[in-house]
Each structure stands twice: as structure tokens, then as C-alpha cells.
Design an enzyme around this catalytic site. Structure first.
Site, PDB file in Angstrom:
ATOM      1  N   GLY A 164       8.932   2.805   6.942  1.00  0.00           N
ATOM      2  CA  GLY A 164       8.763   1.382   6.717  1.00  0.00           C
ATOM      3  C   GLY A 164       7.864   1.129   5.528  1.00  0.00           C
ATOM      4  O   GLY A 164       7.728   1.969   4.624  1.00  0.00           O
ATOM      5  N   LEU A 217       0.812  -1.214   0.000  1.00  0.00           N
ATOM      6  CA  LEU A 217       0.000   0.000   0.000  1.00  0.00           C
ATOM      7  C   LEU A 217       0.843   1.261   0.000  1.00  0.00           C
ATOM      8  O   LEU A 217       0.417   2.291  -0.506  1.00  0.00           O
ATOM      9  CB  LEU A 217      -0.934  -0.005   1.215  1.00  0.00           C
ATOM     10  CG  LEU A 217      -1.908  -1.187   1.296  1.00  0.00           C
ATOM     11  CD1 LEU A 217      -2.731  -1.108   2.570  1.00  0.00           C
ATOM     12  CD2 LEU A 217      -2.806  -1.237   0.078  1.00  0.00           C
ATOM     13  N   ASN A 236      -3.136  11.084   6.796  1.00  0.00           N
ATOM     14  CA  ASN A 236      -3.420  10.247   7.958  1.00  0.00           C
ATOM     15  C   ASN A 236      -4.914  10.042   8.182  1.00  0.00           C
ATOM     16  O   ASN A 236      -5.307   9.564   9.247  1.00  0.00           O
ATOM     17  CB  ASN A 236      -2.793  10.850   9.213  1.00  0.00           C
ATOM     18  CG  ASN A 236      -1.276  10.832   9.156  1.00  0.00           C
ATOM     19  OD1 ASN A 236      -0.680  10.018   8.456  1.00  0.00           O
ATOM     20  ND2 ASN A 236      -0.638  11.738   9.887  1.00  0.00           N
ATOM     21  N   VAL A 258       3.971  -0.684   4.258  1.00  0.00           N
ATOM     22  CA  VAL A 258       2.621  -1.102   4.638  1.00  0.00           C
ATOM     23  C   VAL A 258       2.113  -2.042   3.556  1.00  0.00           C
ATOM     24  O   VAL A 258       2.114  -1.688   2.369  1.00  0.00           O
ATOM     25  CB  VAL A 258       1.679   0.105   4.808  1.00  0.00           C
ATOM     26  CG1 VAL A 258       0.288  -0.362   5.209  1.00  0.00           C
ATOM     27  CG2 VAL A 258       2.226   1.067   5.852  1.00  0.00           C
ATOM     28  N   ASP A 274      -0.618  15.316  14.386  1.00  0.00           N
ATOM     29  CA  ASP A 274      -0.235  15.042  12.998  1.00  0.00           C
ATOM     30  C   ASP A 274      -1.477  14.826  12.139  1.00  0.00           C
ATOM     31  O   ASP A 274      -1.529  13.904  11.320  1.00  0.00           O
ATOM     32  CB  ASP A 274       0.684  13.821  12.923  1.00  0.00           C
ATOM     33  CG  ASP A 274       1.475  13.772  11.614  1.00  0.00           C
ATOM     34  OD1 ASP A 274       1.540  14.810  10.922  1.00  0.00           O
ATOM     35  OD2 ASP A 274       2.026  12.707  11.300  1.00  0.00           O
ATOM     36  N   LYS A 291       2.089  -3.041   8.960  1.00  0.00           N
ATOM     37  CA  LYS A 291       3.143  -2.040   8.828  1.00  0.00           C
ATOM     38  C   LYS A 291       4.436  -2.631   9.365  1.00  0.00           C
ATOM     39  O   LYS A 291       4.511  -3.016  10.529  1.00  0.00           O
ATOM     40  CB  LYS A 291       2.768  -0.761   9.584  1.00  0.00           C
ATOM     41  CG  LYS A 291       3.829   0.324   9.544  1.00  0.00           C
ATOM     42  CD  LYS A 291       3.371   1.546  10.322  1.00  0.00           C
ATOM     43  CE  LYS A 291       4.422   2.632  10.357  1.00  0.00           C
ATOM     44  NZ  LYS A 291       3.981   3.821  11.135  1.00  0.00           N
TER      45      LYS A 291
END
EC number: 2.7.11.1
Length: 499
Positions: free
Chosen positions: A122, A116, A238, A124, A233, A139
Site C-alpha cells: 500500500g 512517505l 521496520n 503511507v 520481521d 497507511k
């Protein structure tokens, strides 16, 4: 003695004009404002699937050159569950997991379907659990833990997820574990982010969608703020979409709990959505409301938020560019003014905004619009499948002989696959390149493909084949007719002679 000319006074802002450029007594020309870059629409770009990697440190020597590598005590090869709810770390158990196999728990327990997104944090993945058959998002941190502090910082995200708890407007955490110095977080699978949705849309979102996203995100913030938690954030990247026009707030990596000892070591999020009081070190729940206000302004007006400069200052002084907000309804403009109040003490809270008549209940026409859009999307996919089926039937009716003709053996034997396919590890079902075993060299692949061809071979033995071993040797005598070497000029004269 010459008299100093009086300094020009700075023009005071009038109604409908942005605030002054600066507070300095230096006179500012009237045309200087036009030289500053103003607000602009979003530029078309590719879908945001990844983040740029962090720049490498150029002034330090890698630790691996100074100290010999050693395996720390927490660098466990066996998977261990990570939880801050008082549960002791234990080895993960799964019906399909065999500790004796070299594959990791992630590789044995999940079927990776797609990636994704990826970035410096990292990767996902969209996965299917082999235990219950459901779809999840996992994740995985990009690099192993660099030390105890780095491990504690990464594991703190698990604690933040557990503090959030269960809420329909927050991304749910299923489990987390560490293995080989890598952290894994398994969460529920959501749709694309609001940022990806806006980039695919390519224009300002309809106001019906904006109201729904605003209400769901306010519900998530109200849940966090009631527990003394600040997200810090909030941005379109998000916020993740769900079915029927709903959305969920995720990525709690910068979450902070007010009143704790670690609240003084918080990290700010994206500067484009940062509240003005964060520059003075004042952290509170009002910062999330301000960030959400800029998020709604961006998606509702297709506006490119500035990273800095005068435009960044104007947005934090309560100025809304009328060339972008003119197409919004008066209710949405009023809500944006309440959310983008420069003073955090006067800024509206999430609970107060949800108490407004326009946000108290989800708008029926907004829900119907989202349901209609989803129905049209599914109908379009169904129409494409039906059209493909009709084309297949038409081809069969137009050429009925192809239905009755028996399938005989192929005219030529199948050839070997090309080298590019044999060397392409993406066609393998394994997870990592290391699990492929010894890689095939191009020479080995070519050695296997020599003699393989798609054309039919003649019925001859290797002895009857052409022998190329003596290609540089002298030809046998009498095999070619002898000729006498002559001068080229004489040959030319013979051709011109009429006799």
C-alpha cells in the site's frame, strides 16, 4: 587390480576460520573457498521509499473474466471503524466529514502533506488531521479486498497492533477503518526508518548511535515477549527513528501470538534476517533476538547481508567476519555473539541482554552525542536561513534604486500558462485523478491558448488582419510586374557578355 586411492579428508575448521563449506564426504579443494563470494560492504543506492510490486500471476485467469462483478456485503461505501477489542463496527464521525460528499473520509478529514513510502502492501502518507491539527501517518492498502480471506488477513494487522498496546518504544496505533474495500491505519508519525538513515549516512553508524538503537529495540522486544508475542520481521526497515536518538519498532503485520490456533500459519519475514530455527518450523521469541543481532551487525559494520549461499549459512553457524567486526568494541562484539547464537535455547533473551551493565542504563555520552548531532542539524538549517536573509539584505543595499522604484503595470499582458501546466494534475489540490472532472484534451487547451501571446498586440481589428482564406487562389491581375520567361542558359550568357 588397481587399488582405489584414499579419499582426501575434509580439513577441519581451525580457530578464527569459518565453518566447513558442507557436510558431504566429497573432498573440497583448499582453493574452493576463495571462489565463493564473500561478505561485502553495502553498495550506494537510492533511498528506499518503496518495495517492488509482486509479480503478476501468469498461470491463472482473472476472476473478473469468469464471474460477473458483484459488490460483496462487506464492501461498504461508508467508513466503518475496525477494532478487535470487542467494540462493534460503527460509522466514523468527524466534524469535517460530510457523508453526502463524494470524497472519502480520508480525503475530507486529513490534509495530505507528502507520501512517505509505497509498495505492494500500500501507501503511507504524512497527513495533518483537520480535527486536532496534529501530524500523523496513514497507511492505505493499495488494492481493495479480493475476498473474505484477503480481508481477514489485512484486518489481522489491526488486531496485532491492538495486542501490542501502548509502549514508548513501539509505534502507537490511533485508529483504523475500512471504506470501499480499502483498509486505512492511522498511526503516530515517526522519523525515517533505520534503513533510510543508514543509506543517507553512507557508512557505518557511530557506535554511540548503535547502542541507543539496540537498547530501544530490546525494550520493545521485551514488551512483546512478555505478552507472548513474536514480531518475526525485525529489520532496519521496520525500526523508525525519533527525537534525541530514540527509535521505535513498528510494522506488526507478521506478529504472531504463541500458543494460539493460528500460530501454525505464520509467515516468515525477510530471509536476510531470518533465524536458523525458522527453517525447522520452530517459532519463538529467540527468533526476534537473532534478527535484531543481524540488524545491529549490518548497521554497525555497513555490511551487505547475503540473501543466501555460503555466507548466509556461516552467519547462522555463529561466524562473524573479522574483517568487518575488527573496528567494533569488545563489548559490542560480545553482545553480537550472544544474540547470534545458533542454538535458540542458548541464545540470550531480550531481558537478559537488558540486564547487562552496558545496556542497563542509556549511556550518557551516547545521549549527548545524539543531542549534539540533532543540535548541529538544526544549527545548519538556521545558518542557511540566516545566510539567505543576509544575501537578500546585501542585494537591497547594493541596488537601493530597486527599493524606491514604484512597481508599474507590466509592459506586456500576462500570457496563458503553457499546456504542460494545464495538463499537469499534480498542481491540483484534489486528491485523486478521478476527482478532477472531465480532463482537458490537448486540442481544447490549444484552442484556449490561440491568440494568447506575451508580445503586445497591434491596434487593428480582425477585418484588418491578414486574410489567409485565398492563399491558394490566383493572384489578382496587375498586382505583380509581368515578366517574360527566358532560358537559364541565355541568362548566364548575358552575364558573361562584357558589353
Amino acid at each position: 587390480m588397481l587399488e582405489r586411492p584414499p579419499a582426501l579428508a575434509m580439513p577441519m575448521p581451525t580457530e578464527g576460520t569459518p565453518p566447513p563449506l558442507s557436510g558431504t564426504p566429497i573432498p573440497v579443494p583448499a582453493y574452493f573457498r576463495h571462489a565463493e563470494p564473500g561478505f561485502s560492504l553495502k553498495r550506494p543506492r537510492g533511498l528506499s521509499r518503496s518495495l517492488p510490486p509482486p509479480p503478476p500471476a501468469k498461470g491463472s485467469i482473472p476472476i473478473s473474466r469468469l464471474f460477473p462483478p458483484r459488490t460483496p456485503g462487506w464492501h461498504q461505501l461508508q467508513p466503518r471503524r475496525v477494532s478487535f477489542r470487542g467494540e462493534a463496527s460503527e460509522t466514523l464521525q468527524s466534524p469535517g466529514y460530510d457523508p453526502s460528499r463524494p470524497e472519502s473520509f480520508f480525503q475530507q478529514s486529513f490534509q495530505r502533506l507528502s507520501r512517505l513510502g509505497h509498495g505492494s502492501y500500500g501507501e503511507v502518507f504524512k497527513v495533518r488531521s483537520k480535527e486536532d491539527g496534529r501530524l500523523y501517518a496513514v497507511k492505505r492498502s493499495m488494492s481493495p479486498f479480493r475476498g473474505p480471506k484477503d480481508r481477514a488477513r489485512k484486518l489481522a494487522e489491526v488486531g496485532s497492533h491492538e495486542k501490542v498496546g501502548q509502549h514508548p518504544c513501539c509505534v502507537r496505533l490511533e485508529q483504523a477503518w475500512e471504506e470501499g474495500g480499502i483498509l486505512y491505519l492511522q498511526t503516530e508519525l515517526c522519523g525515517p526508518s533505520l534503513q533510510q538513515h543508514c543509506e543517507a549516512w553512507g557508512a557505518s553508524l557511530p557506535e554511540a548511535q548503535v547502542w541507543g538503537y539496540l537498547r530501544d529495540t530490546l525494550l520493545a522486544l521485551a514488551h512483546l515477549h512478555s505478552q507472548g508475542l513474536v514480531h518475526l520481521d525485525v529489520k532496519p526497515a521496520n525500526i523508525f527513528l525519533g527525537p534525541r536518538g530514540r527509535c521505535k519498532l513498528g510494522d506488526f503485520g507478521l506478529l504472531v501470538e504463541l500458543g494460539t490456533a493460528g500460530a501454525g500459519e505464520v509467515q516468515e519475514g525477510d530471509p536476510r534476517y531470518m533465524a536458523p530455527e525458522l527453517l525447522q518450523g520452530s517459532y519463538g521469541t529467540a527468533a526476534d533476538v537473532f534478527s535484531l543481532g543481524l540488524t545491529i551487525l549490518e548497521v554497525a559494520c555497513n555490511m551487505e547481508l547475503p540473501h543466501g549461499g555460503e555466507g548466509w549459512q556461516q552467519l547462522r553457524q555463529g561466524y562473524l567476519p573479522p574483517e568487518f567486526t575488527a573496528g567494533l568494541s569488545s563489548e559490542l562484539r560480545s553482545v553480537l555473539v550472544m544474540m547470534l547464537e545458533p542454538d535458540p535455547k542458548l541464545r540470550a533473551t531480550a531481558e537478559a541482554l537488558l540486564a547487562l551493565p552496558v545496556l542497563r542504563q542509556p549511556r550518557a555520552w551516547g545521549v549527548l552525542w545524539c543531542m549534539a548531532a540533532e543540535a548541529l542539524s538544526r544549527g545548519w538549517a538556521l545558518w542557511q536561513a540566516l545566510l539567505a536573509l543576509l544575501c537578500w539584505l546585501w542585494h537591497g543595499l547594493a541596488h537601493p534604486a530597486s527599493w524606491l522604484q514604484p512597481l508599474g503595470p507590466p509592459a506586456t499582458p500576462p500570457g496563458s500558462p503553457p499546456c504542460s501546466l494545464l495538463l499537469d494534475s499534480s498542481l491540483s489540490s484534489n486528491w485523486d485523478d478521478d476527482s478532477l472532472g472531465p480532463s482537458l484534451s490537448p486540442e481544447a487547451v490549444l484552442a484556449r491558448t490561440v491568440g494568447s501571446t506575451s508580445t503586445p498586440r497591434s491596434r487593428c481589428t480582425p477585418r484588418d488582419a491578414l486574410d489567409l482564406s485565398d492563399i491558394n487562389s490566383e493572384p489578382p491581375r496587375g498586382s505583380f510586374p509581368s515578366f517574360e520567361p527566358r532560358n537559364l542558359l541565355s541568362l548566364f550568357e548575358d552575364t558573361l557578355d562584357p558589353t
